[in-house]
Design a protein around this motif. Structure first.
Motif, PDB file in Angstrom:
ATOM      1  N   UNK A 192       0.957  -1.268   0.008  1.00 50.23           N
ATOM      2  CA  UNK A 192      -0.262  -0.018   0.029  1.00 50.23           C
ATOM      3  C   UNK A 192       0.922   1.199  -0.008  1.00 50.23           C
ATOM      4  N   UNK A 193       0.590   2.125  -1.079  1.00 49.77           N
ATOM      5  CA  UNK A 193       1.559   3.189  -0.940  1.00 49.77           C
ATOM      6  C   UNK A 193       0.643   4.435  -0.551  1.00 49.77           C
ATOM      7  N   UNK A 194       1.095   5.103   0.451  1.00 47.86           N
ATOM      8  CA  UNK A 194       0.096   6.123   1.225  1.00 47.86           C
ATOM      9  C   UNK A 194      -0.513   5.787   2.402  1.00 47.86           C
TER      10      UNK A 194
ATOM     11  N   UNK B 185      -0.693 -10.423   4.245  1.00 45.13           N
ATOM     12  CA  UNK B 185       0.527  -9.625   4.609  1.00 45.13           C
ATOM     13  C   UNK B 185       0.643  -8.280   3.921  1.00 45.13           C
ATOM     14  N   UNK B 186       0.867  -7.234   4.777  1.00 42.77           N
ATOM     15  CA  UNK B 186       0.883  -5.729   4.109  1.00 42.77           C
ATOM     16  C   UNK B 186       2.094  -5.071   4.438  1.00 42.77           C
ATOM     17  N   UNK B 187       2.591  -4.312   3.656  1.00 37.47           N
ATOM     18  CA  UNK B 187       3.632  -3.474   3.523  1.00 37.47           C
ATOM     19  C   UNK B 187       3.231  -1.937   3.148  1.00 37.47           C
ATOM     20  N   UNK B 188       3.348  -0.925   4.181  1.00 37.60           N
ATOM     21  CA  UNK B 188       2.792   0.237   3.689  1.00 37.60           C
ATOM     22  C   UNK B 188       4.056   1.270   3.524  1.00 37.60           C
TER      23      UNK B 188
ATOM     24  N   UNK C   3      -2.582   1.900  -4.469  1.00 38.66           N
ATOM     25  CA  UNK C   3      -2.256   3.466  -4.404  1.00 38.66           C
ATOM     26  C   UNK C   3      -3.156   4.064  -3.897  1.00 38.66           C
ATOM     27  N   UNK C   4      -2.793   4.505  -2.524  1.00 34.57           N
ATOM     28  CA  UNK C   4      -4.007   5.353  -1.674  1.00 34.57           C
ATOM     29  C   UNK C   4      -3.388   6.822  -0.997  1.00 34.57           C
ATOM     30  N   UNK C   5      -2.601   7.361  -1.732  1.00 35.28           N
ATOM     31  CA  UNK C   5      -2.235   8.708  -1.089  1.00 35.28           C
ATOM     32  C   UNK C   5      -3.453   9.592  -1.591  1.00 35.28           C
TER      33      UNK C   5
ATOM     34  N   UNK D 177      -5.767   4.489   3.468  1.00 41.95           N
ATOM     35  CA  UNK D 177      -4.585   3.631   3.352  1.00 41.95           C
ATOM     36  C   UNK D 177      -4.595   2.999   4.533  1.00 41.95           C
ATOM     37  N   UNK D 178      -4.468   3.551   5.969  1.00 39.76           N
ATOM     38  CA  UNK D 178      -4.527   3.020   7.089  1.00 39.76           C
ATOM     39  C   UNK D 178      -5.590   1.900   7.312  1.00 39.76           C
TER      40      UNK D 178
END
Length: 218
Positions: free
Chosen positions: A5-7, A25-28, A71-73, A12-13
């Protein structure tokens, strides 16, 4: 599944939290290291500080495998650029959030098939609820502290523009529906009696919002 997740935006959170609860599994990825450090105490996931539009950063996030890049910016152009870069790196699925409708054609031209349109999606769901029972105010909790509500425009506000409604400062009109027509709005949109407004509002301002929009009994 492994999702990048970008943002570290509110959306995003919230998305990361849902994926983690689902066992994924998640990477921010986010530029703001201070924000990521705060989230480290709240979320059981990976964190990567950096610009999510850069190939080097997305390659680090991808590692040896990733199923999706989301993409969640809060910036549409950043989301689109990161989606294109991510696809070139090898992400099987890229999903950008797009708020401005005029950029959807750009996504089509770039072959970005999976697009999140949060305002339109929420508005469409609420419009359907309003159609089912047009006399009932819709009240959906988006997350702690924020709700989306629906109100019908009475004769008191007929002909007024959105900016003339004197709504609470921590509220925003998302869309309106009238008959079969559903549209997004801005401050200059003129309202008609019978319009159904869809509004995002802080929970603490619900009463103030109601005082503005609910007709007073004689």
């Amino acid at each position: 599944m492994r999702n990048i997740i970008v943002g570290a935006s509110r959306f995003g959170i919230a998305t990361a939290r849902e994926l983690i609860e689902d066992g994924q599994e998640v990477v921010i990825v986010d530029k703001n290291n201070e924000r990521l450090e705060k989230l480290a105490d709240q979320l059981d996931c990976g964190f990567l500080q950096g610009d999510g539009t850069l190939p080097t950063v997305l390659r680090d996030a991808y590692g040896d495998h990733a199923d999706a890049l989301v993409l969640l910016t809060n910036e549409d152009d950043v989301n689109i650029l990161a989606a294109v870069v991510g696809r070139s790196i090898g992400f099987d699925r890229v999903i950008p959030q797009i708020v401005r409708n005029e950029l959807l054609t750009v996504c089509d031209e770039l072959g970005l098939e999976d697009v999140i349109t949060p305002h339109s999606t929420v508005a469409r769901s609420i419009v359907e609820a309003l159609k089912d029972n047009s006399d009932t105010s819709v009240d959906l909790r988006l997350h702690k502290g924020i709700r989306v509500v629906g109100y019908s425009i009475s004769a008191d506000h007929d002909g007024k523009k959105v900016e003339e409604l004197a709504l609470p400062k921590d509220s925003r009109v998302i869309a309106r529906a009238h008959g079969e027509e559903e549209t997004l709005v801005d401050d200059s949109t003129e309202l008609c009696e019978g319009d159904h407004l869809i509004i995002a509002v802080a929970t603490g301002s619900l009463k103030e919002l109601e005082e503005v929009l609910v007709p007073k009994e004689d």
